[in-house]
Design a protein around this motif. Sequence first.
Motif, PDB file in Angstrom:
ATOM      1  N   HIS A 218      40.919  52.032  43.437  1.00 34.65           N
ATOM      2  CA  HIS A 218      42.311  51.895  42.992  1.00 34.65           C
ATOM      3  C   HIS A 218      42.524  52.349  41.547  1.00 34.65           C
ATOM      4  O   HIS A 218      43.644  52.708  41.172  1.00 34.65           O
ATOM      5  N   CYS A 219      41.468  52.302  40.731  1.00 32.04           N
ATOM      6  CA  CYS A 219      41.598  52.698  39.327  1.00 32.04           C
ATOM      7  C   CYS A 219      40.492  53.681  38.954  1.00 32.04           C
ATOM      8  O   CYS A 219      39.600  53.361  38.161  1.00 32.04           O
TER       9      CYS A 219
ATOM     10  N   SER B 185      41.138  36.401  37.889  1.00 32.46           N
ATOM     11  CA  SER B 185      40.690  35.155  37.278  1.00 32.46           C
ATOM     12  C   SER B 185      39.274  35.328  36.774  1.00 32.46           C
ATOM     13  O   SER B 185      38.551  36.239  37.205  1.00 32.46           O
ATOM     14  N   SER B 186      38.855  34.478  35.849  1.00 26.59           N
ATOM     15  CA  SER B 186      37.504  34.586  35.296  1.00 26.59           C
ATOM     16  C   SER B 186      36.905  33.206  35.103  1.00 26.59           C
ATOM     17  O   SER B 186      37.617  32.225  34.879  1.00 26.59           O
TER      18      SER B 186
ATOM     19  N   LYS C 154      44.053  40.920  42.290  1.00 25.40           N
ATOM     20  CA  LYS C 154      45.224  41.382  43.032  1.00 25.40           C
ATOM     21  C   LYS C 154      45.832  42.582  42.307  1.00 25.40           C
ATOM     22  O   LYS C 154      46.019  42.540  41.094  1.00 25.40           O
ATOM     23  N   ILE C 155      46.142  43.607  43.070  1.00 22.45           N
ATOM     24  CA  ILE C 155      46.680  44.831  42.499  1.00 22.45           C
ATOM     25  C   ILE C 155      48.053  45.103  43.087  1.00 22.45           C
ATOM     26  O   ILE C 155      48.240  45.057  44.301  1.00 22.45           O
TER      27      ILE C 155
ATOM     28  N   GLU D 292      44.632  42.957  47.753  1.00 21.90           N
ATOM     29  CA  GLU D 292      43.724  41.917  47.294  1.00 21.90           C
ATOM     30  C   GLU D 292      42.276  42.340  47.474  1.00 21.90           C
ATOM     31  O   GLU D 292      41.911  42.930  48.483  1.00 21.90           O
ATOM     32  N   ASP D 293      41.470  42.050  46.448  1.00 21.43           N
ATOM     33  CA  ASP D 293      40.034  42.300  46.518  1.00 21.43           C
ATOM     34  C   ASP D 293      39.345  40.940  46.463  1.00 21.43           C
ATOM     35  O   ASP D 293      39.401  40.240  45.451  1.00 21.43           O
TER      36      ASP D 293
END
Length: 237
Positions: free
Chosen positions: A138-139, A177-178, A192-193, A202-203
């Motif tokens: 995606h990126c 999140s981390s 989420k992208i 969602e990944d």
Amino acid sequence: MPEQNSQTTKANKIRIITQVLTTALKLWLRAQVSQILELEVEIKASDRQILSGRIPSVSIFATHAVYQGLLITQIQLIAENIRVNIGSVLKGKPLRLLETVPVVGDLIVDEKDLNASLSSDLLSTALSDLLVKVLPTHCPKSQPINWQKIILDNNQIILRGMRVTNSEITPLEICLSSQLLSGHELQLAHIKIKPDQGEILEDNHEYNLDLGSDVDIQELTLIPGKLVCRGRINVNP
């Protein structure tokens, strides 16, 4: 009386050496950053330790320090077991660390200061490299992202930017999140992208980032509008 005068003279000399050392340490700290608003330094050492160039503890407090374009809102540090070139410092030369120094402390970065740092190569490159690593589909590296905004929420980061393709620029929003797995390992999850203002992708994979052996983080907290970090890092000569 002569003995008292001798003690007074010695105390004055030590006080002068402490002032010179404090000034040299401030100059060294200011040289590490491009800008700083407030800086307080307190040296805790005996007379003999100061004269030998060994300092058991130094406390440092600074606000709005800019390091390689990254604006740090507030930082409070304690450095221990420091060895410096005291002989050279007393001759007017710059302070230099002679050994690796363990530094523990707290760091706070407000959301507005983080966004003010988006133009820095340090932050923008780190964000782009991170997304290329965890989201290569995606990126991709061939489509650079012009970062526009970072939003800090409860244990969540929202990144907004513009993806640059061959012929057009399209908006992109990424949520993740981390959490800390260990003192030097960070886990990213729940990614989420929202590409092109379309549907959310969602990944569900989790990605672990190794921060290196010189880092030992005890706390990394994301709250609305603020990032708080507490831990230790080694400062090498």
